[in-house]
Design a protein around this motif. Structure first.
Motif, PDB file in Angstrom:
ATOM      1  N   UNK A 156       0.726  -1.170   0.113  1.00  0.00           N
ATOM      2  CA  UNK A 156       0.195  -0.101   0.139  1.00  0.00           C
ATOM      3  C   UNK A 156       0.879   1.253  -0.052  1.00  0.00           C
ATOM      4  N   UNK A 157       2.073   1.201   0.460  1.00  0.00           N
ATOM      5  CA  UNK A 157       2.834   2.174   0.656  1.00  0.00           C
ATOM      6  C   UNK A 157       3.608   2.558  -0.672  1.00  0.00           C
ATOM      7  N   UNK A 158       3.957   1.561  -1.441  1.00  0.00           N
ATOM      8  CA  UNK A 158       4.567   1.750  -2.600  1.00  0.00           C
ATOM      9  C   UNK A 158       3.540   2.150  -3.857  1.00  0.00           C
ATOM     10  N   UNK A 159       2.292   1.802  -3.471  1.00  0.00           N
ATOM     11  CA  UNK A 159       1.257   1.997  -4.436  1.00  0.00           C
ATOM     12  C   UNK A 159       0.873   3.592  -4.269  1.00  0.00           C
ATOM     13  N   UNK A 160       0.988   3.988  -3.154  1.00  0.00           N
ATOM     14  CA  UNK A 160       0.568   5.600  -2.951  1.00  0.00           C
ATOM     15  C   UNK A 160       1.827   6.413  -3.225  1.00  0.00           C
ATOM     16  N   UNK A 161       2.769   5.951  -3.395  1.00  0.00           N
ATOM     17  CA  UNK A 161       4.138   7.018  -3.579  1.00  0.00           C
ATOM     18  C   UNK A 161       4.147   7.097  -5.237  1.00  0.00           C
ATOM     19  N   UNK A 162       4.008   8.394  -5.674  1.00  0.00           N
ATOM     20  CA  UNK A 162       4.087   8.610  -7.346  1.00  0.00           C
ATOM     21  C   UNK A 162       5.524   8.561  -7.752  1.00  0.00           C
ATOM     22  N   UNK A 163       6.586   8.442  -6.938  1.00  0.00           N
ATOM     23  CA  UNK A 163       7.968   8.264  -7.242  1.00  0.00           C
ATOM     24  C   UNK A 163       8.269   6.826  -7.587  1.00  0.00           C
ATOM     25  N   UNK A 170       4.160  -3.456  -8.783  1.00  0.00           N
ATOM     26  CA  UNK A 170       3.843  -4.709  -8.949  1.00  0.00           C
ATOM     27  C   UNK A 170       4.581  -5.529  -8.123  1.00  0.00           C
ATOM     28  N   UNK A 171       5.903  -5.502  -8.082  1.00  0.00           N
ATOM     29  CA  UNK A 171       6.597  -6.551  -7.264  1.00  0.00           C
ATOM     30  C   UNK A 171       6.139  -6.502  -5.667  1.00  0.00           C
ATOM     31  N   UNK A 172       5.969  -5.326  -5.085  1.00  0.00           N
ATOM     32  CA  UNK A 172       5.591  -5.247  -3.600  1.00  0.00           C
ATOM     33  C   UNK A 172       3.971  -6.105  -3.675  1.00  0.00           C
ATOM     34  N   UNK A 173       3.397  -5.828  -4.867  1.00  0.00           N
ATOM     35  CA  UNK A 173       1.895  -6.461  -4.595  1.00  0.00           C
ATOM     36  C   UNK A 173       1.787  -7.890  -4.637  1.00  0.00           C
ATOM     37  N   UNK A 174       2.809  -8.475  -5.405  1.00  0.00           N
ATOM     38  CA  UNK A 174       2.924  -9.944  -5.615  1.00  0.00           C
ATOM     39  C   UNK A 174       3.554 -10.563  -4.312  1.00  0.00           C
TER      40      UNK A 174
END
Length: 621
Positions: A156-163, A170-174
Motif C-alpha cells: 500500500x505504501x509503494x502504491x501511494x508513492x508517485x515516485x 507490482x513486485x510489492x503487490x506480488x
C-alpha cells in the motif's frame, strides 16, 4: 471410586505411593524372617538345655534316673525337646508359606508396577509431543500472519508513492499476495493440528490414563489383600502348633503326677540295704581284773596258749562294722598281731602303679588268711573287715564279695544280665555269618565261603568264653540267693583277688585252708556239679515262654525262593507275607506266613513295606 477419574493429574504421587506400598511389604517380610530366626534360635537353645541335663551314659547319673522324680525330670526334658520341635515347625512353615511366597510376589509386583508406570510415562510423552507440535504450528501461523500484514502495508505504501515505478509496485503487490497465501496455509495447518491435539488429549485423559491408573489401583489393592492374607497365615501357623504344645505341657504335668515318694523311698532301701543285722549289745569289759580280762569282739589279744581268739557275746557277733568307732579307753599293751592289724586298718596305703595294686591284693589275702587262722572260722565281722580292707586297697573282687549281701546280689545280677546280652549278640552274629556262608556255598559268585571260617571260629570262641563267664557269675548269684550250698569265705573270694597265674600260689593256699576249715566239708567238685545243674535249668526256662515277634510291616515276593536250609522259608512270586525282622546288613529278612510259619528269605527277593507306627518290633542284629 476409580483412581483414573479422581487422580488423573496425580501421576507422580501415585508412583510414590505404590513404591511406599512395596517398601511396607518388604518390611513385613523382614519382620517374619527375623521371627523365624528367633524361633530357630529359641528351639536350638531349648534343645541344648535339654541335652545339657540329660543323664550321661555309663555314668552315676544314669543310675539315679531309676527314681520317679528323676524319671519325671527326664520326661520333662524329652517334652522340652518336642516343645522345641514345634518352634522349629513354626519357623519352617513361616519361611515356606510366608517369607518365600511374599518375596516371590514382591518381585512380580515390582515388574508389574514398572510396566504400568512405563505405559503411563509413554502416554504422557505422546501428549507432550502433540502439544509441542501444536505450539510449533501456532507460532508458525502467527509469524506468517505478521509477515503477510507487513507485506500488505508495504504494498500500500509503494502504491501511494508517485515516485515509485510501476514495476516496484507490482513486485510489492506480488510479495503481499505470497505472504497472504502462506498465512492462509499456516492457518489451515494450525487448525488441523489443533483438532488432532484435542482428540489426542481427550483420549489421553479419558481413556489411556484412566486405564493405566485402574491397573495400578488393582495392583495396589492386590498387594493389600496379600499382606492381609499373610498376617492371617502368620497367626494360623502359631495356632496350629498350640494343641501339640499343649500336649507337651500335659506330658510334663502327667510326669509330675507320676512321682511316687513311697516308691522312691523303697528304691533308696534297695540301693543301700547291706543285709546285715543291727549291732547287738557290747559285753562289759572288767578292767578291775587285768589277768582275767574279757576280750571284746572288736579287739585282738593273745591267750595263755599263745593263740589269738575272738570272743563274741550274744547278738553282737560280727555286726559292728557299719558303726565301729575307736576305743577311747586308755591304750593297753597290744600283742604283735593285734598291733599289726590295727596299724593296717588305720593306714592309707598309696598305690602308685599296677604292681602296687597286685601287692595290695596279696596283702589283703594275707591278712584275711591270718585273721581266719587266728579266729577259727569266718564270721560277719570278718566280712565287714574284708569290706574295709578292700576299700583301703582300692581292690574290687570279681565276685563282688567285698559288698554287703544285698548289694552283692544286685551287682551279680547286673553282671549276669550284661553277659547274657553279650552272648545273645555274639549268637546273632554267628547265625548271620552262618547264613551268609550258606548263601556263598549256594552262590559261589557272591563270595568265598572259606573267608568266613576264621570269623565264625572267633565268634564261637567268644560265645564259649562268655558262657563260661556267665556260668561262673550265675553260680555266685545262686550262692548268694541260697540256691546252692554256701561256699567258704576263702573260696568265694579267691577268684576276685587272684585272677590268672600271677596269684596261683595264693589261690592254692586259700584252697587248702578252705578244705581244712572247720565250718564245713564243701569241695570245689560239688560246687561245679551243682552250678552246671542250676545253669542248665535256668537256660532251658529262659526260652520256654518265648513270645512270637510282632509284625513290623508287610512284603511282596518279587521272585520264587526255595528255602531248603534250616531257618529259611519258601515263597512264591507275588505272595504277600508279614515282616517280623528287617534286614540288618546280612542280606536276609525274617518273614511270617499264617502266624505259624516263619523264616528268612533274601532281601533282594522281596519288596518290603515297613509300618512306621508299628511298636514292639524286635531285631537281633
Amino acid at each position: 471410586m476409580s483412581w483414573g477419574t479422581e487422580l488423573w493429574d496425580q501421576f507422580d504421587n501415585l508412583e510414590k505411593h505404590t513404591q511406599w506400598g512395596i517398601d511396607i511389604l518388604e518390611k513385613y517380610i523382614k519382620f517374619v524372617k527375623e521371627r523365624t530366626e528367633i524361633e530357630l534360635s529359641y528351639a536350638k537353645q531349648l534343645r541344648n538345655l535339654s541335652k545339657k541335663y540329660q543323664p550321661k551314659k555309663n555314668s552315676k547319673e544314669e543310675e539315679e534316673y531309676k527314681y520317679t522324680a528323676c524319671k519325671a525330670f527326664l520326661s520333662t526334658l524329652n517334652e522340652m525337646n518336642d516343645y522345641a520341635g514345634q518352634h522349629e515347625v513354626i519357623s519352617e512353615n513361616m519361611t515356606s508359606q510366608i517369607t518365600v511366597d511374599l518375596m516371590r510376589y514382591v518381585q512380580e509386583l515390582k515388574q508389574e508396577r514398572k510396566s504400568n508406570f512405563h505405559d503411563g510415562r509413554k502416554a504422557q510423552q505422546h501428549i507432550e509431543t502433540c502439544w509441542k507440535q501444536l505450539e510449533s504450528s501456532k507460532r508458525r501461523f502467527e509469524r506468517d500472519c505478521k509477515e503477510a500484514d507487513r507485506a500488505q502495508q508495504y504494498f500500500e505504501k509503494m502504491d501511494a508513492d508517485i515516485n515509485v515505478t510501476k514495476a516496484d509496485v507490482e513486485k510489492a503487490r506480488q510479495q503481499a499476495q505470497i505472504r497472504q497465501q502462506m498465512a492462509e496455509d499456516s492457518k489451515a495447518d494450525y487448525s488441523l493440528i489443533l483438532q488432532r491435539f484435542n482428540q489426542e488429549q481427550w483420549e489421553h485423559y479419558h481413556t489411556h490414563i484412566p486405564n493405566i491408573f485402574q491397573k495400578i489401583q488393582e495392583m495396589e489393592e492386590r498387594r493389600i489383600v496379600r499382606i492381609a492374607e499373610s498376617m492371617k497365615t502368620y497367626a494360623e501357623l502359631d495356632r496350629q502348633v498350640i494343641p501339640i504344645i499343649g500336649k507337651c505341657l500335659d506330658g510334663i504335668v502327667k510326669a509330675a503326677e507320676s512321682i511316687d515318694q513311697k516308691n522312691d523311698s523303697q528304691l533308696v532301701v534297695e540301693a543301700y540295704k547291706s543285709g546285715f543285722e543291727p549291732p547287738g549289745d557290747i559285753e562289759f569289759e572288767d578292767y578291775t581284773q587285768p589277768m582275767k580280762r574279757t576280750v571284746s569282739d572288736n579287739s585282738l589279744s593273745s591267750s595263755k596258749e599263745g593263740k589269738a581268739e575272738l570272743k563274741f557275746g550274744g547278738k553282737s557277733r560280727g555286726k559292728l562294722w557299719p558303726f565301729i568307732k575307736k576305743n577311747k579307753s586308755p591304750k593297753q599293751q597290744k600283742e604283735p598281731l593285734s598291733h599289726r592289724f590295727n596299724e593296717f586298718m588305720t593306714s592309707k596305703p598309696k598305690i602308685h602303679c599296677f604292681r602296687s595294686l597286685k601287692r595290695g591284693a596279696q596283702s589283703l589275702c594275707y591278712h584275711r588268711e591270718l585273721l581266719k587262722r587266728t579266729l577259727g572260722k569266718p564270721t560277719h565281722a570278718l566280712e565287714a573287715r574284708d569290706y574295709v580292707l578292700s576299700l583301703k586297697l582300692g581292690v574290687t573282687p570279681e565276685d563282688f564279695s567285698n559288698f554287703p549281701p544285698e548289694q552283692r546280689r544286685k551287682k551279680l545280677q547286673q553282671k549276669v544280665d550284661d553277659l547274657n546280652k553279650e552272648i545273645q549278640k555274639e549268637t546273632d552274629q554267628r547265625d548271620a555269618i552262618t547264613k551268609m556262608k550258606d548263601v556263598y556255598l549256594k552262590n559261589p559268585q557272591m563270595g568265598d565261603p572259606a573267608s568266613l571260617d576264621h570269623k565264625l571260629t572267633e565268634v564261637t570262641q567268644n560265645i564259649e568264653k562268655l558262657r563260661l563267664e556267665a556260668q561262673k557269675f550265675e553260680a555266685w548269684l545262686a550262692e548268694v540267693e541260697g540256691r546252692l550250698p554256701a561256699r567258704s569265705e576263702q573260696a568265694r573270694r579267691q577268684s576276685g583277688l587272684y585272677d590268672g597265674q600271677t596269684h596261683q600260689t595264693a589261690v592254692t593256699n586259700c584252697a587248702q585252708d578252705r578244705e581244712s576249715s572247720p565250718d564245713g566239708s564243701y569241695t570245689e567238685e560239688q560246687s561245679q556239679e551243682s552250678e552246671h545243674k542250676v545253669l542248665a535249668t535256668d537256660f532251658d526256662d529262659e526260652f520256654d515262654d518265648e513270645e512270637p515277634l510282632p509284625a513290623i510291616g508287610t512284603c511282596k515276593a518279587l521272585y520264587t525262593f526255595e528255602g531248603q536250609n534250616e531257618g529259611t522259608i519258601s515263597v512264591v512270586e507275588g505272595e504277600m507275607l508279614s515282616v517280623i525282622e528287617e534286614d540288618k546288613g546280612d542280606g536276609w529278612t525274617r518273614i511270617r506266613r499264617n502266624e505259624d510259619e516263619e523264616g528268612y528269605v533274601p532281601t533282594s527277593y522281596v519288596e518290603v513295606y515297613l509300618d512306621k507306627n508299628a511298636k514292639g518290633a524286635k531285631t537281633y542284629i
